[in-house]
Design a protein around this motif. Structure first.
Motif, PDB file in Angstrom:
ATOM      1  N   UNK A  14       1.037  -1.298   0.014  1.00 50.45           N
ATOM      2  CA  UNK A  14       0.012   0.105  -0.236  1.00 50.45           C
ATOM      3  C   UNK A  14       0.866   1.260  -0.070  1.00 50.45           C
ATOM      4  N   UNK A  15       2.216   1.163   0.224  1.00 53.29           N
ATOM      5  CA  UNK A  15       3.169   2.403   0.304  1.00 53.29           C
ATOM      6  C   UNK A  15       2.947   3.275   1.403  1.00 53.29           C
ATOM      7  N   UNK A  16       2.134   2.994   2.556  1.00 48.34           N
ATOM      8  CA  UNK A  16       1.926   3.731   3.551  1.00 48.34           C
ATOM      9  C   UNK A  16       3.286   4.043   4.347  1.00 48.34           C
ATOM     10  N   UNK A  18       6.163   4.209   2.826  1.00 45.80           N
ATOM     11  CA  UNK A  18       6.959   5.082   1.978  1.00 45.80           C
ATOM     12  C   UNK A  18       6.580   6.638   2.257  1.00 45.80           C
ATOM     13  N   UNK A  19       5.100   6.826   2.530  1.00 51.30           N
ATOM     14  CA  UNK A  19       4.676   8.349   2.665  1.00 51.30           C
ATOM     15  C   UNK A  19       4.697   8.639   4.250  1.00 51.30           C
ATOM     16  N   UNK A  20       4.804   7.434   5.189  1.00 50.83           N
ATOM     17  CA  UNK A  20       4.954   7.906   6.587  1.00 50.83           C
ATOM     18  C   UNK A  20       6.542   8.199   6.658  1.00 50.83           C
ATOM     19  N   UNK A  22       8.242   9.733   4.704  1.00 51.07           N
ATOM     20  CA  UNK A  22       8.444  11.252   4.126  1.00 51.07           C
ATOM     21  C   UNK A  22       7.720  12.159   5.115  1.00 51.07           C
ATOM     22  N   UNK A  23       6.655  11.702   5.656  1.00 52.82           N
ATOM     23  CA  UNK A  23       6.101  12.679   6.653  1.00 52.82           C
ATOM     24  C   UNK A  23       7.020  12.820   7.797  1.00 52.82           C
ATOM     25  N   UNK A  24       7.795  11.711   8.309  1.00 58.96           N
ATOM     26  CA  UNK A  24       8.958  11.702   9.415  1.00 58.96           C
ATOM     27  C   UNK A  24       9.801  12.581   8.911  1.00 58.96           C
ATOM     28  N   UNK A  25      10.350  12.621   7.819  1.00 57.60           N
ATOM     29  CA  UNK A  25      11.665  13.113   7.718  1.00 57.60           C
ATOM     30  C   UNK A  25      11.515  14.463   6.739  1.00 57.60           C
ATOM     31  N   UNK A  26      10.549  14.875   6.475  1.00 63.17           N
ATOM     32  CA  UNK A  26      10.404  16.201   5.515  1.00 63.17           C
ATOM     33  C   UNK A  26       9.351  17.016   6.053  1.00 63.17           C
ATOM     34  N   UNK A 129       9.231   5.092  11.651  1.00 66.65           N
ATOM     35  CA  UNK A 129       7.798   5.625  11.256  1.00 66.65           C
ATOM     36  C   UNK A 129       7.147   4.640  10.269  1.00 66.65           C
ATOM     37  N   UNK A 133       3.340   2.776  10.999  1.00 64.40           N
ATOM     38  CA  UNK A 133       2.248   3.154  10.233  1.00 64.40           C
ATOM     39  C   UNK A 133       1.700   1.837   9.478  1.00 64.40           C
TER      40      UNK A 133
ATOM     41  N   UNK B  64      -1.950   5.030   3.482  1.00 61.67           N
ATOM     42  CA  UNK B  64      -0.993   5.938   2.788  1.00 61.67           C
ATOM     43  C   UNK B  64      -1.573   7.336   2.574  1.00 61.67           C
ATOM     44  N   UNK B 604      -4.215   2.432  -3.530  1.00 56.56           N
ATOM     45  CA  UNK B 604      -4.437   2.820  -1.995  1.00 56.56           C
ATOM     46  C   UNK B 604      -3.936   4.437  -1.994  1.00 56.56           C
ATOM     47  N   UNK B 616       3.467  14.131  -2.590  1.00 51.38           N
ATOM     48  CA  UNK B 616       3.875  12.876  -1.907  1.00 51.38           C
ATOM     49  C   UNK B 616       3.178  11.641  -2.545  1.00 51.38           C
TER      50      UNK B 616
END
Lengths: 143, 712
Positions: A14-16, A18-20, A22-26, A129, A133, B64, B604, B616
């Motif tokens: 689902x790539x959650x 990957x985005x989490x 980014x949310x953590x680091x950027x 992160x 998630x 996501x 997703x 993103x």
């Protein structure tokens, strides 16, 4: 060595994570943020195509650390290999060439980007992160 | 343990006194559901979002989309002030005005329109979010128009119509008893990617305890990987498959005759009809090997009760959609799986409910029989919706209905969700007056005369029932951006300017009035829930229901209807009482357009058009992709990543081809809503289910051609 592992039978791609990451680091304004976590399309025997995700294995003998001429990388007390001196990175990509797992990536400024294991979070008793998630419980931190 | 300096702690976003980072609990409003989230804030700004773990009902994760919540909140495309159009419609040139100016202009124009054309020539519309639908209906009623419509015109209402034909008016989407079922059938769904996370743990736990899983889906999905049996019918042939499974169950004597005799009507006619669907015929119609179909039917019936878990719209995005879903859900009548423990719509305790909410507050409309879709879609009018079917919006504005729509007051309208957005754009240009309330400057907003900025879920106070009976109050997690107001405050402001009341039980003059009314449904006061950040036990819950009570169904006959008396009473083509299978392919020019085009199957990272503007999420994968099976691609001499021309009877557009073996051979999958690259430009807007008015998004036709390569 500490690392984050993925149970492929549970991952839904689902790539959650990957985005989490980014949310953590950027900051949200960093629209071209390069995720520290990697993902690739993978074909399964059934025909299913989904994303598989992975990140740095934080190897015991870390080839990236040895290859880096600028001493960008350091190992944290809890075992993660992190780009602690990222400002020194000259974008020579020797770390990427040395890494057997093709982990290091480079941002728009040609500076190295790689998983830091959310080392400070982990030291403070929080999960990385991506593990935090993960919707299906596929990701685990192996300390 | 190592200690960290402030800089390190700040960089890692560690909540503590030293960093000044605090964690507030809020509700994510990205999609229709509302997952509880932990919002990391510093200096009044959101810096990170995580799933909340504090409630027994919270799953602890975000999806996501939720992970990108701060980028949605602080998007540069947010509307911050009321604005009026100063350029041409569609051009996107606007000028800031005050709220007072906006309300005054809107009131003048709406009153003028009523005087000149009558109230019914004004359409009130609610897209996303949905929580204030009941109050928007109240305003439409006070104004005097029956034309109140919503995005449910292409979403879940057709599934509800099918379920209500079979199981009565109180049923919407019958939930599966995931805790107790031995076998579960997920029909056209992929819960691992699409179930709101509030409900995902139930599905994961069912998998963990080893439930037998039947997945019916043309695509391979992460969910189908867990299936004991995965059937892959050609999109839109699900009705034939269900009737074929019914035939297997009946011919092998596996039906629950006692249940059928006691709770259903019309079984003999149904039994006779399903006998037409022999395994050979069903294999030929659906492409599913008959042995697999028979195995699934046997598993379903022998391990019954077997709940069938549906998704909102994939099955009903077909021109025989309502009848197909009736055929599917009637399998639960045949196997005695509806209204029983371990089945669907199982007995159990009642939940607490907010008053006047989206699901609990459907309003009767004034002059409902005069709405624009009433004549064409009588079943729509008789069943769940209490609103006008708006798929034919372009026609209605162009005066192709009984009377023209001249004025539109919309909240969160997205014209890319319908077929032929180009026709809708042309029609929107003809309106006398158009107001759109939204979070962002959307493609639809660009056609409005006035745009009004609304608040995200984190900017407004909210109430939510968590689990069965915990009432949760969320204060302002962050201050509203610019001059954005809550949709409810906007409704109240509009009502005030129009000199109309908003609701009458009680009257609502502000968002706070709404909260007071909503919480009263739980027997609590706003002060009581505000004082308890961890949530408050409701003092009032709906009564629980026993099996016998659920099975006293609210159909005209009082029985589960294998032959629908409501559809029969419509006396219209396609409205047969039996769940008749009409093959959509008979209506399509398949010789010229041999591939089945299926659009909008969830990914997703996407939620209609909304997430394309979240970098993103939008950058995770190129879009829109035309996904085809590698063998089909190779047959056409095409390769992954190649730009190809996709044509339908409506027209042609270029898409990037993606070889994807999850896709069923002979079909093309494309996600919808991508602005100028929206596949819906190529969907025929007359290709509709005659019962529901839903477009045949999941089973239309197309062909792929290589782009002409210029030589030299």
């Amino acid at each position: 060595m500490a690392r984050i592992v993925c149970d492929e039978n549970k991952c839904s791609g689902c790539l959650a994570c990957v985005v989490a990451c980014m949310d953590q680091h950027y900051e949200e304004t960093q629209e071209d943020a390069v995720s520290l976590r990697l993902y690739e399309k993978k074909v399964f025997p059934s025909g299913l195509v989904r994303y598989a995700t992975r990140s740095c294995l934080h190897c015991t003998a870390a080839a990236c650390m040895e290859a880096c001429p600028m001493q960008v990388f350091e190992r944290t007390e809890n075992g993660f290999v992190v780009a602690a001196n990222r400002e020194r990175c000259i974008g020579c990509k020797k770390c990427a060439a040395a890494c057997p797992f093709d982990v290091p990536r480079f941002d728009a400024e040609n500076k190295v980007v790689k998983c830091d294991g959310c080392a400070v979070r982990v030291a403070c008793g929080l999960e990385p992160a991506c593990v935090r998630v993960c919707n299906t419980g596929a990701l685990k931190l192996v300390p | 343990m190592k200690t960290f300096d402030k800089e390190e702690l700040l960089k890692a976003k560690i909540p503590c006194d030293e960093t000044g980072i605090t964690v507030k609990t809020g509700l994510c409003g990205f999609c229709g559901d509302a997952c509880l989230v932990d919002v990391y804030c510093r200096d009044g700004k959101v810096i990170k979002v995580e799933g909340n773990k504090s409630q027994p009902s919270s799953c602890g994760h975000v999806c996501v989309k939720g992970a990108a919540l701060k980028q949605a909140l602080y998007s540069p495309k947010r509307l911050l002030y009321p604005m009026k159009r100063v350029g041409e419609r569609g051009e996107g040139k606007f000028e800031r005005i005050s709220w007072e100016q906006a309300y005054q202009t809107i009131a003048e124009k709406l009153n003028q329109s009523k005087e000149q054309y009558g109230a019914k020539s004004t359409l009130f519309y609610v897209g996303h979010p949905k929580w204030f639908r009941a109050q928007a209906t109240d305003l439409a009623n006070a104004y005097g128009t029956p034309n109140f419509g919503t995005e449910s015109s292409t979403c879940a209402y057709a599934v509800m119509m099918a379920c209500q034909c079979n199981f009565g008016r109180t049923v919407r989407m019958p939930p599966a008893d995931l805790r107790n079922c031995k076998v579960l059938c997920v029909w056209a769904g992929n819960p691992l990617h699409t179930t709101p996370l509030t409900r995902l743990p139930g599905f994961l736990k069912a998998l963990e305890r080893g439930v037998k899983l039947i997945v019916i889906d043309p695509r391979c999905t992460p969910t189908s990987e867990h299936a004991d049996i995965h059937l892959r019918p050609l999109p839109g042939t699900d009705g034939a498959l269900a009737l074929g499974m019914a035939r297997v169950i009946i011919t092998e004597g596996l039906q629950n005759q006692e249940y059928i005799d006691k709770y259903t009507t019309g079984y003999e006619a149904y039994k006779e009809y399903v006998m037409e669907f022999t395994p050979e015929k069903v294999e030929q119609l659906t492409g599913v090997p008959k042995e697999d179909m028979i195995a699934a039917a046997r598993l379903m019936a022998t391990q019954a009760p077997c709940p069938i878990q549906l998704s909102a719209s994939p099955l009903v995005h077909n021109i025989n959609g309502v009848q197909n879903v009736r055929a599917i859900t009637l399998l639960m009548a045949l196997t005695g799986s509806f209204g029983v423990q371990g089945g669907s719509m199982a007995p159990g305790p009642g939940r607490a409910m907010l008053k006047g909410g989206m699901t609990g507050g459907v309003r009767e409309r004034v002059h409902a029989q005069q709405d624009l879709s009433h004549e064409q879609f009588p079943a729509w009018a008789k069943l769940s919706s209490q609103e006008v079917q708006v798929t034919r919006l372009a026609d209605y504005i162009e005066g192709k209905g009984d009377y023209p729509i001249k004025t539109v007051l919309a909240f969160g309208m997205n014209h890319h969700m319908w077929p032929r957005p180009d026709r809708i754009e042309k029609a929107l240009k003809q309106l006398d007056f158009f107001v759109d309330v939204d979070l962002y400057m959307t493609d639809t907003c660009r056609y409005a005369d006035i745009v009004l900025p609304s608040q995200t879920s984190l900017e407004r106070e909210q109430l939510q029932v968590l689990g069965m009976d915990t009432v949760f109050y969320q204060g302002h997690v962050v201050e509203p951006m610019g001059e954005a107001r809550s949709d409810m405050d906007i409704l109240a402001g509009l009502a005030d300017s129009l000199g109309l009341p908003l609701g009458n039980d009680p009257q609502i003059r502000s968002h706070e009035d709404y909260l007071r009314m909503a919480v009263s449904g739980t027997g609590l006061t706003l002060e009581e829930v505000k004082d308890a950040p961890e949530g408050t036990k409701a003092k009032r819950t709906l009564p629980g229901k026993t099996s016998e009570e659920i099975l006293q169904v609210k159909t005209p006959s009082g029985k589960i209807e294998f032959v629908s008396s409501i559809l029969e009473s419509c006396h219209k083509p396609g409205h047969e009482g039996l769940p008749v299978y009409h093959d959509y392919r008979e209506q399509l020019p398949l010789e010229a357009y041999p591939l089945i085009l299926s659009t909008g199957s969830r990914k997703p990272q996407f939620f209609h058009s909304r997430t394309y503007r979240i970098p993103w999420l939008a950058k995770l994968e190129e879009y829109p992709l035309a996904e085809v099976h590698p063998k089909d691609a190779h047959k056409l001499g095409m390769q992954d990543g190649e730009v190809v021309i996709l044509s339908t009877p409506v027209g042609s557009m270029e898409f990037v081809l993606s070889e994807n073996s999850s896709t069923l051979k002979g079909t093309v999958n494309i996600y919808h809503g991508a602005g100028e690259k929206d596949i819906n430009y190529l969907m025929d807007d007359t290709y509709l289910d005659p019962i529901s008015g839903f477009p045949g998004f999941k089973s239309y036709c197309c062909r792929l051609q290589k782009k002409e390569v210029s030589h030299g």
